[in-house]
Scaffold this active site. Structure first.
Site, PDB file in Angstrom:
ATOM      1  N   LYS A 116       0.897  -1.096  -0.040  1.00 17.40           N
ATOM      2  CA  LYS A 116      -0.021   0.103   0.189  1.00 17.40           C
ATOM      3  C   LYS A 116       1.041   1.169  -0.196  1.00 17.40           C
ATOM      4  O   LYS A 116       0.471   2.247  -0.338  1.00 17.40           O
ATOM      5  CB  LYS A 116      -0.959   0.243   1.239  1.00 17.40           C
ATOM      6  CG  LYS A 116      -1.764  -1.120   1.686  1.00 17.40           C
ATOM      7  CD  LYS A 116      -2.612  -0.946   2.768  1.00 17.40           C
ATOM      8  CE  LYS A 116      -2.574  -2.390   3.414  1.00 17.40           C
ATOM      9  NZ  LYS A 116      -2.794  -2.291   4.854  1.00 17.40           N
ATOM     10  N   GLY A 117       1.995   1.030   0.470  1.00 22.15           N
ATOM     11  CA  GLY A 117       2.971   2.248   0.695  1.00 22.15           C
ATOM     12  C   GLY A 117       2.952   3.148  -0.608  1.00 22.15           C
ATOM     13  O   GLY A 117       3.180   4.531  -0.428  1.00 22.15           O
TER      14      GLY A 117
ATOM     15  N   GLU B 271       7.226   2.105  -6.228  1.00 20.59           N
ATOM     16  CA  GLU B 271       7.741   1.641  -4.877  1.00 20.59           C
ATOM     17  C   GLU B 271       7.690   3.017  -4.224  1.00 20.59           C
ATOM     18  O   GLU B 271       8.005   4.152  -4.563  1.00 20.59           O
ATOM     19  CB  GLU B 271       8.981   1.015  -4.598  1.00 20.59           C
ATOM     20  CG  GLU B 271       8.579  -0.304  -4.559  1.00 20.59           C
ATOM     21  CD  GLU B 271       8.112  -0.975  -3.266  1.00 20.59           C
ATOM     22  OE1 GLU B 271       7.360  -0.297  -2.702  1.00 20.59           O
ATOM     23  OE2 GLU B 271       8.307  -2.113  -3.093  1.00 20.59           O
TER      24      GLU B 271
ATOM     25  N   ASP C  18      14.682  -0.725   0.458  1.00 19.73           N
ATOM     26  CA  ASP C  18      15.495  -0.690   1.710  1.00 19.73           C
ATOM     27  C   ASP C  18      16.339  -1.739   1.477  1.00 19.73           C
ATOM     28  O   ASP C  18      17.459  -1.612   0.971  1.00 19.73           O
ATOM     29  CB  ASP C  18      14.254  -0.971   2.688  1.00 19.73           C
ATOM     30  CG  ASP C  18      14.740  -0.648   4.095  1.00 19.73           C
ATOM     31  OD1 ASP C  18      16.251  -1.463   4.357  1.00 19.73           O
ATOM     32  OD2 ASP C  18      14.299  -0.090   5.044  1.00 19.73           O
TER      33      ASP C  18
ATOM     34  N   LYS D  96      17.254   3.797   0.131  1.00 19.91           N
ATOM     35  CA  LYS D  96      18.154   3.657   1.222  1.00 19.91           C
ATOM     36  C   LYS D  96      19.182   2.754   0.863  1.00 19.91           C
ATOM     37  O   LYS D  96      19.280   1.622   1.309  1.00 19.91           O
ATOM     38  CB  LYS D  96      17.282   3.024   2.654  1.00 19.91           C
ATOM     39  CG  LYS D  96      16.639   4.137   3.678  1.00 19.91           C
ATOM     40  CD  LYS D  96      16.197   3.391   4.714  1.00 19.91           C
ATOM     41  CE  LYS D  96      15.452   3.908   5.558  1.00 19.91           C
ATOM     42  NZ  LYS D  96      14.757   3.027   6.604  1.00 19.91           N
TER      43      LYS D  96
ATOM     44  N   PHE E 126      14.427   5.768  10.059  1.00 20.11           N
ATOM     45  CA  PHE E 126      12.906   5.160  10.149  1.00 20.11           C
ATOM     46  C   PHE E 126      11.993   6.147   9.630  1.00 20.11           C
ATOM     47  O   PHE E 126      11.646   6.929  10.363  1.00 20.11           O
ATOM     48  CB  PHE E 126      12.698   4.665  11.097  1.00 20.11           C
ATOM     49  CG  PHE E 126      11.394   3.449  11.142  1.00 20.11           C
ATOM     50  CD1 PHE E 126      10.174   3.876  11.292  1.00 20.11           C
ATOM     51  CD2 PHE E 126      11.628   1.983  10.620  1.00 20.11           C
ATOM     52  CE1 PHE E 126       9.316   2.960  11.097  1.00 20.11           C
ATOM     53  CE2 PHE E 126      10.512   1.276  10.507  1.00 20.11           C
ATOM     54  CZ  PHE E 126       9.434   1.898  10.707  1.00 20.11           C
ATOM     55  N   VAL E 127      11.570   5.979   8.484  1.00 20.43           N
ATOM     56  CA  VAL E 127      10.588   7.123   7.727  1.00 20.43           C
ATOM     57  C   VAL E 127       9.288   6.673   7.578  1.00 20.43           C
ATOM     58  O   VAL E 127       9.058   5.457   7.440  1.00 20.43           O
ATOM     59  CB  VAL E 127      11.173   7.769   6.553  1.00 20.43           C
ATOM     60  CG1 VAL E 127      12.258   8.530   6.809  1.00 20.43           C
ATOM     61  CG2 VAL E 127      11.592   6.536   5.499  1.00 20.43           C
TER      62      VAL E 127
ATOM     63  N   ASP F  21       4.271   3.704   6.312  1.00 20.65           N
ATOM     64  CA  ASP F  21       3.583   3.410   7.650  1.00 20.65           C
ATOM     65  C   ASP F  21       4.474   2.968   8.645  1.00 20.65           C
ATOM     66  O   ASP F  21       5.628   2.489   8.309  1.00 20.65           O
ATOM     67  CB  ASP F  21       2.473   2.272   7.569  1.00 20.65           C
ATOM     68  CG  ASP F  21       3.081   1.094   7.406  1.00 20.65           C
ATOM     69  OD1 ASP F  21       3.898   0.885   6.660  1.00 20.65           O
ATOM     70  OD2 ASP F  21       2.692   0.127   8.185  1.00 20.65           O
TER      71      ASP F  21
ATOM     72  N   ARG G  83       0.271   6.642   7.330  1.00 14.59           N
ATOM     73  CA  ARG G  83       0.458   6.855   5.927  1.00 14.59           C
ATOM     74  C   ARG G  83      -0.399   8.066   5.426  1.00 14.59           C
ATOM     75  O   ARG G  83       0.244   8.630   4.559  1.00 14.59           O
ATOM     76  CB  ARG G  83      -0.433   5.608   5.296  1.00 14.59           C
ATOM     77  CG  ARG G  83       0.007   4.331   5.677  1.00 14.59           C
ATOM     78  CD  ARG G  83      -0.680   3.423   4.638  1.00 14.59           C
ATOM     79  NE  ARG G  83      -0.514   1.930   4.982  1.00 14.59           N
ATOM     80  CZ  ARG G  83       0.495   1.125   4.793  1.00 14.59           C
ATOM     81  NH1 ARG G  83       1.504   1.416   3.840  1.00 14.59           N
ATOM     82  NH2 ARG G  83       0.623  -0.129   5.160  1.00 14.59           N
TER      83      ARG G  83
HETATM   84  C1  PRP Z   1       7.404  -1.884   2.375  1.00 14.87           C
HETATM   85  C2  PRP Z   1       7.776  -1.014   1.348  1.00 14.87           C
HETATM   86  C3  PRP Z   1       8.617  -1.642   0.194  1.00 14.87           C
HETATM   87  C4  PRP Z   1       9.531  -2.594   1.056  1.00 14.87           C
HETATM   88  C5  PRP Z   1      10.881  -2.259   1.260  1.00 14.87           C
HETATM   89  O1  PRP Z   1       6.402  -2.510   2.159  1.00 14.87           O
HETATM   90  O2  PRP Z   1       6.844  -0.623   0.705  1.00 14.87           O
HETATM   91  O3  PRP Z   1       7.650  -2.749  -0.365  1.00 14.87           O
HETATM   92  O4  PRP Z   1       8.749  -2.779   2.510  1.00 14.87           O
HETATM   93  O5  PRP Z   1      11.558  -3.288   2.028  1.00 14.87           O
HETATM   94  P1  PRP Z   1      12.899  -3.917   1.312  1.00 14.87           P
HETATM   95  O6  PRP Z   1      13.433  -3.235   0.277  1.00 14.87           O
HETATM   96  O7  PRP Z   1      13.634  -4.159   2.531  1.00 14.87           O
HETATM   97  O8  PRP Z   1      12.169  -5.263   0.795  1.00 14.87           O
HETATM   98  P2  PRP Z   1       5.585  -3.366   3.317  1.00 14.87           P
HETATM   99  O9  PRP Z   1       5.721  -4.830   3.060  1.00 14.87           O
HETATM  100  O10 PRP Z   1       5.827  -2.630   4.534  1.00 14.87           O
HETATM  101  O11 PRP Z   1       4.273  -2.974   2.857  1.00 14.87           O
HETATM  102  P3  PRP Z   1       3.403  -1.613   2.569  1.00 14.87           P
HETATM  103  O12 PRP Z   1       3.708  -0.991   1.340  1.00 14.87           O
HETATM  104  O13 PRP Z   1       1.819  -1.998   2.650  1.00 14.87           O
HETATM  105  O14 PRP Z   1       3.557  -0.913   3.841  1.00 14.87           O
END
Ligand code: PRP
Length: 186
Positions: free
Chosen positions: A47-48, A104, A108, A136, A157-158, A164, A170
């Site tokens: 959802k991010g 995205e 990370d 990052k 941590f953002v 979220d 969010r």
């Molecule tokens: C978060 C973000 C990326 C991922 C990044 O998603 O939106 O998809 O983590 O992390 P990584 O590079 O270490 O894999 P999350 O799974 O928290 O879901 P969300 O988008 O619903 O918050």
């Protein structure tokens, strides 16, 4: 514990105006790069990236189709694993020959987007590229360099603008740094 926007944010990292500018610049580049290059499918990774995808789309000036995917490797904590879980796949049945742009909010460790890209590549598209609002690089665990990056940020941590912590924050119109005591309590 109750969410308290005012008190939980240590500082604002990216103001709304800058987020708008990031999306404008990326939208312009994407429009130029894909012009006359066939069909472009923009994929919002839920959802991010909801808010960022919406802003980016307004700045893409070539015809596109929009789809969504929900993939996740995070629980309530802050560390990603190498495995991803497809919670919702593309609605587009056939991506053979299409250009796919995965949008995205943040890259990370790189695990989520690398695995997602590999999965989609198996379906025979013309290309799969990644556009991330934030990057990052210090946290990377796998080889993954998004083709389009809004802003590189340090290892903090953002939250906000789609990002979220435990499904909260969010809706903040900016990207802010969460106070460590907030996530250390969970
Ligand atoms: C978060 C973000 C990326 C991922 C990044 O998603 O939106 O998809 O983590 O992390 P990584 O590079 O270490 O894999 P999350 O799974 O928290 O879901 P969300 O988008 O619903 O918050």
């Amino acid at each position: 514990m109750a969410v308290d926007f005012e008190n939980d944010i240590e500082k604002i990292l990216i103001m709304p105006d800058e987020l708008k500018t990031l999306a404008e610049n990326l939208g312009r580049r994407i429009s130029e790069d894909y012009r006359d290059d066939g069909e472009l499918l923009v994929v919002c990774i839920l959802k991010g990236s909801l808010l960022f995808t919406a802003e980016l789309l307004k700045n893409i000036t070539i015809p596109v189709k929009l789809d969504t995917m929900c993939v996740s490797s995070y629980g309530a904590g802050t560390v990603s694993s190498g495995n991803i879980n497809i919670k919702k796949d593309l609605d587009t049945k056939q991506i053979k020959g299409m250009n796919v742009l995965l949008v995205e909010d943040i890259v990370d460790s790189g695990n989520t987007i690398k695995r997602t890209k590999e999965l989609l590549m198996e379906r025979g598209p013309k290309s799969v590229r990644v556009c991330s609002m934030l990057d990052k690089p210090e946290r990377r665990q796998v080889q993954m360099n998004p083709e389009y990056v809004g802003k590189k940020i340090p290892d903090v941590f953002v939250v906000g603008y789609g990002l979220d912590f435990d499904e909260n924050y969010r809706n903040l119109p900016y990207v802010g740094v969460l106070k460590p005591e907030v996530y250390q309590l969970v």
